[in-house]
Design an enzyme around this catalytic site. Sequence first.
Site, PDB file in Angstrom:
ATOM      1  NE  ARG A 103      -3.887   0.556   1.904  1.00  0.00           N
ATOM      2  CZ  ARG A 103      -5.067   0.496   2.522  1.00  0.00           C
ATOM      3  NH1 ARG A 103      -5.259   1.164   3.649  1.00  0.00           N
ATOM      4  NH2 ARG A 103      -6.052  -0.213   2.019  1.00  0.00           N
ATOM      5  CD  GLN A 133     -12.817  -2.320  -0.433  1.00  0.00           C
ATOM      6  OE1 GLN A 133     -12.025  -2.187   0.489  1.00  0.00           O
ATOM      7  NE2 GLN A 133     -14.024  -2.845  -0.248  1.00  0.00           N
ATOM      8  CG  ASP A 223     -13.896   5.792  -0.723  1.00  0.00           C
ATOM      9  OD1 ASP A 223     -13.663   5.646   0.492  1.00  0.00           O
ATOM     10  OD2 ASP A 223     -12.984   5.901  -1.576  1.00  0.00           O
ATOM     11  CB  CYS A 263     -14.281   0.641   0.371  1.00  0.00           C
ATOM     12  SG  CYS A 263     -13.994   2.422   0.456  1.00  0.00           S
TER      13      CYS A 263
HETATM   14  N1   CP Z   1     -11.153  -0.743   2.763  1.00  0.00           N
HETATM   15  C1   CP Z   1      -9.865  -0.735   3.147  1.00  0.00           C
HETATM   16  O1   CP Z   1      -8.937  -0.852   2.340  1.00  0.00           O
HETATM   17  O2   CP Z   1      -9.706  -0.611   4.480  1.00  0.00           O
HETATM   18  P1   CP Z   1      -8.318  -0.354   5.218  1.00  0.00           P
HETATM   19  O3   CP Z   1      -7.826   1.003   4.775  1.00  0.00           O
HETATM   20  O4   CP Z   1      -8.630  -0.406   6.673  1.00  0.00           O
HETATM   21  O5   CP Z   1      -7.355  -1.423   4.801  1.00  0.00           O
HETATM   22  N1  NVA Z   2     -10.433   6.410  -0.971  1.00  0.00           N
HETATM   23  C1  NVA Z   2     -10.025   5.917   0.326  1.00  0.00           C
HETATM   24  C2  NVA Z   2     -10.157   4.433   0.384  1.00  0.00           C
HETATM   25  C3  NVA Z   2      -9.815   3.813   1.710  1.00  0.00           C
HETATM   26  C4  NVA Z   2      -9.932   2.330   1.696  1.00  0.00           C
HETATM   27  C5  NVA Z   2      -8.614   6.370   0.614  1.00  0.00           C
HETATM   28  O1  NVA Z   2      -7.788   6.366  -0.309  1.00  0.00           O
HETATM   29  O2  NVA Z   2      -8.339   6.768   1.746  1.00  0.00           O
END
Ligand code: CP
Ligand code: NVA
Length: 310
Positions: A103, A133, A223, A263
Amino acid sequence: MELRGRDLLAVADLRPDELTGLLDRAVALKRGWDPGTPLERRSIALIFLRPSNRTRVSFEAAIARLGGHPIALFDREIEMGKRESVGDVGRIMDRFVDGLVARIPSDRDLRGLAGAMGAPVINAMTDLGHPCQILADCLTVQEQLGRLAGARITFVGDGNNVCNSWIEAAQVAELDLRVVTPPGYGPREPVLARSRPDEGRGSVTVTNDLAEGLAGTEVIYTDVWTSMGQEEQHEDRRQDFGPYQINESVLERAPAGVRVMHCLPAHRGEEITDGVIDGPQSIVFEQAENRYWVQLALLSAIFGSAEPSS
Ligand code: CP
Ligand code: NVA
């Protein structure tokens, strides 16, 4: 389905039959199919330069279930691009571990890591996409509606990572996707162009009009208004996205029986109200659980269990 040894950097990396195969595998796992321990004596590194609950925990649990050893690394330890280059991080990882889940904000850096590694790399979310996701979300839609192809899904929110992966899924899974954003927050043209459905596979409609986007829909998906890394824009975004909140009055105007997805994490009281997220039309927590089953399916496919027999 041959995902063995492959990266998963975007939903668009998957052919339609590969997506279907992954969802079939997740369904089999939920029904009790034993994927064995293809990760036995193997390690998977997880780099999280942004916070996570669902993604990290579901990946770590799935890695452990498959007999592997997860090694989680956070920004303060790895300081990627600062302490050492993205390419060097990838080259080193490749000598220690059998795969990487990452990530990181920059999709370009993710691709740099993948290019520096021979081992599979999985996108655990960049600013451009969140494929794992959306794979879990496709499973959830399939379970709830009894079908995926042709599902009428309305994404309401910011045209960024989660939305982008839905746009890619629209083509791969043949969805009828509407994207509703405030003016100025639509998905970027290159994403739309790259995923422009052709040959009759799915459709993507982008609008600023919530009522238009909700007409005839089966799933409302939202979201956060302020994604990770955008915190300094929070007040402006609250203003701009205010009319797009998914609340009880929106549900009253939406088709009866519409499902609500998110999500997570949710900013309750911003993009969604407590009454909706905790209400009878919400499938948010089933959706969250499916993160685990899809990570298990994905890892078992990439790292080599046999196909499920049913
Ligand atoms: N939906 C999602 O990716 O959650 P986290 O940011 O908690 O991993
Ligand atoms: N759009 C959000 C998704 C989190 C899972 C973000 O990038 O923070």
